[in-house]
Design a protein around this motif. Structure first.
Motif, mmCIF file in Angstrom:
data_model
loop_
_atom_site.group_PDB
_atom_site.id
_atom_site.type_symbol
_atom_site.label_atom_id
_atom_site.label_comp_id
_atom_site.label_asym_id
_atom_site.label_seq_id
_atom_site.Cartn_x
_atom_site.Cartn_y
_atom_site.Cartn_z
ATOM 1 N N MET A 188 33.635 31.936 38.621
ATOM 2 C CA MET A 188 33.694 31.186 37.359
ATOM 3 C C MET A 188 34.816 31.322 36.518
ATOM 4 N N THR A 189 35.425 30.250 35.631
ATOM 5 C CA THR A 189 36.510 30.464 34.784
ATOM 6 C C THR A 189 36.028 30.007 33.444
ATOM 7 N N LEU A 190 36.586 30.991 32.743
ATOM 8 C CA LEU A 190 36.178 30.816 31.212
ATOM 9 C C LEU A 190 37.597 30.703 30.443
ATOM 10 N N GLY A 191 37.833 29.918 29.563
ATOM 11 C CA GLY A 191 39.067 29.743 28.817
ATOM 12 C C GLY A 191 40.215 28.705 29.572
ATOM 13 N N VAL A 192 41.137 28.633 28.576
ATOM 14 C CA VAL A 192 42.193 27.567 29.062
ATOM 15 C C VAL A 192 43.490 28.060 28.974
ATOM 16 N N GLY A 193 43.861 29.395 28.567
ATOM 17 C CA GLY A 193 45.096 29.701 28.256
ATOM 18 C C GLY A 193 45.955 29.996 29.334
ATOM 19 N N GLU A 194 47.314 30.379 29.066
ATOM 20 C CA GLU A 194 48.093 30.174 30.144
ATOM 21 C C GLU A 194 48.388 31.505 30.947
ATOM 22 N N ASN A 195 47.720 32.560 30.457
ATOM 23 C CA ASN A 195 47.748 34.036 31.141
ATOM 24 C C ASN A 195 46.179 34.275 31.742
ATOM 25 N N THR A 196 46.314 34.067 33.110
ATOM 26 C CA THR A 196 45.045 34.461 33.963
ATOM 27 C C THR A 196 44.995 35.679 34.150
ATOM 28 N N VAL A 197 43.584 36.137 33.815
ATOM 29 C CA VAL A 197 43.114 37.522 34.230
ATOM 30 C C VAL A 197 41.897 37.398 35.014
ATOM 31 N N SER A 198 42.033 37.880 35.981
ATOM 32 C CA SER A 198 40.739 38.029 37.071
ATOM 33 C C SER A 198 40.192 39.315 36.769
ATOM 34 N N VAL A 199 38.597 39.139 36.674
ATOM 35 C CA VAL A 199 37.784 40.303 36.666
ATOM 36 C C VAL A 199 36.679 40.422 37.885
ATOM 37 N N GLN A 200 36.595 41.266 38.806
ATOM 38 C CA GLN A 200 35.735 41.387 39.771
ATOM 39 C C GLN A 200 34.754 42.478 39.259
ATOM 40 N N GLY A 201 33.529 42.257 39.776
ATOM 41 C CA GLY A 201 32.528 43.384 39.597
ATOM 42 C C GLY A 201 31.128 42.600 39.974
ATOM 43 N N MET A 202 30.095 43.339 39.234
ATOM 44 C CA MET A 202 28.668 42.806 39.413
ATOM 45 C C MET A 202 28.662 41.976 38.174
ATOM 46 N N LEU A 203 27.941 41.058 38.484
ATOM 47 C CA LEU A 203 27.530 39.771 37.436
ATOM 48 C C LEU A 203 26.907 40.584 36.169
ATOM 49 N N THR A 204 26.010 41.511 36.309
ATOM 50 C CA THR A 204 25.376 42.232 35.139
ATOM 51 C C THR A 204 26.411 42.820 34.408
ATOM 52 N N ASP A 205 27.361 43.433 35.034
ATOM 53 C CA ASP A 205 28.396 44.452 34.129
ATOM 54 C C ASP A 205 29.172 43.269 33.365
ATOM 55 N N MET A 206 29.493 42.107 34.045
ATOM 56 C CA MET A 206 30.435 40.997 33.309
ATOM 57 C C MET A 206 29.689 40.298 32.360
ATOM 58 N N ALA A 207 28.306 40.309 32.315
ATOM 59 C CA ALA A 207 27.499 39.718 30.960
ATOM 60 C C ALA A 207 27.337 40.809 30.028
ATOM 61 N N ALA A 208 27.312 42.115 30.285
ATOM 62 C CA ALA A 208 27.405 43.151 29.632
ATOM 63 C C ALA A 208 28.737 43.314 28.574
ATOM 64 N N TRP A 209 30.025 43.146 29.393
ATOM 65 C CA TRP A 209 30.995 43.261 28.849
ATOM 66 C C TRP A 209 31.360 42.362 27.791
ATOM 67 N N LEU A 210 30.940 41.126 28.281
ATOM 68 C CA LEU A 210 30.972 39.749 27.236
ATOM 69 C C LEU A 210 30.142 40.011 26.053
#
Length: 243
Positions: A188-210
């Motif tokens: 999934m891609t969120l945001g449209v900025g020029e600096n790309t940061v990839s985050v991998q891991g468990m879906l639940t951890d991504m939701a918690a962090w956000l």
């Protein structure tokens, strides 16, 4: 993600309300006074807030059915804070009663809505009753996790995580493009900025962090230009009032 139907939303709200009520029913006064990870908030603050949100969403729907709109909380942000502080120190029995009152105000009125009535306008986020129902779902699930009673983010469903990630996309800084790589799922891609940061891991951890919560599985890894980096600093929660 696919939009959640009103019937599905009512099912999710009922399940979330039942889960919260069951956990609160086991709490005593000492449990209520226990601190949470939310700065300055005890479990009593969390429960006061959730009870108030439930009642407020119910009030939004009641007024909408009369063709009127009203503030989410009396007194706006200041009223919200005052109401939480005044109720935070209540006994466990009082919190249980207040939570039940809030849920009994909101759930029956939502359950009785027609398809067209879900679209009635409310003041919260200049949206409609459906949006208020989604807000209540967020509040019930996330704040149950905040109580630290064995229902943390690791228990969040895939459906809830995908919805929450979509809702919280506005937290991505303007200069950042966030590429989420949940294990076993499509990127999934969120945001449209020029600096790309990839985050991998468990879906639940991504939701918690956000959502500003601690990723309980500890699985998140961030990279930019093939180098390991810190997770980006997120913007504030995109909400008119409840958090």
């Amino acid at each position: 993600m696919t939009e959640i139907s009103t019937e599905q939303l009512m099912d999710r709200l009922g399940a979330a309300a039942d889960a919260l009520s069951r956990k609160v029913a086991t709490m005593g006064d000492d449990d209520i006074r226990t601190a949470t990870e939310l700065p300055g908030w005890t479990r009593g603050h969390v429960l006061a807030h959730v009870s108030n949100v439930a009642g407020a969403v119910g009030r939004q729907a009641e007024y909408a059915l009369r063709g009127e709109t009203i503030e989410f909380y009396d007194g706006g942000q200041g009223g919200r804070t005052q109401a939480i502080e005044m109720a935070a120190g209540h006994s466990a029995a009082e919190h249980k009663a207040n939570l039940e009152a809030g849920l009994q105000r909101v759930l029956p009125v939502l359950a009785g809505l027609s398809d067209e009535q879900w679209k009635l306008p409310i003041s919260y986020r200049d949206g409609d009753i459906y949006g208020g129902g989604l807000a209540l779902w967020r509040e019930l699930v996330i704040h149950l996790a905040d109580l630290n009673v064995g229902r943390g983010p690791e228990t969040w469903s895939k459906e809830f995580c995908l919805y929450l990630i979509s809702f919280l996309a506005d937290r991505v800084p303007a200069d950042t493009r966030l590429k989420l790589l949940p294990l076993g799922l499509e990127p999934m891609t969120l945001g449209v900025g020029e600096n790309t940061v990839s985050v991998q891991g468990m879906l639940t951890d991504m939701a918690a962090w956000l959502a500003g919560r601690t990723p309980t599985m500890g699985s998140l890894r961030a990279e930019a230009a093939a180098d390991s980096v810190e997770l980006p600093t997120l913007l504030p929660w995109p909400s008119a009032l409840p958090k």
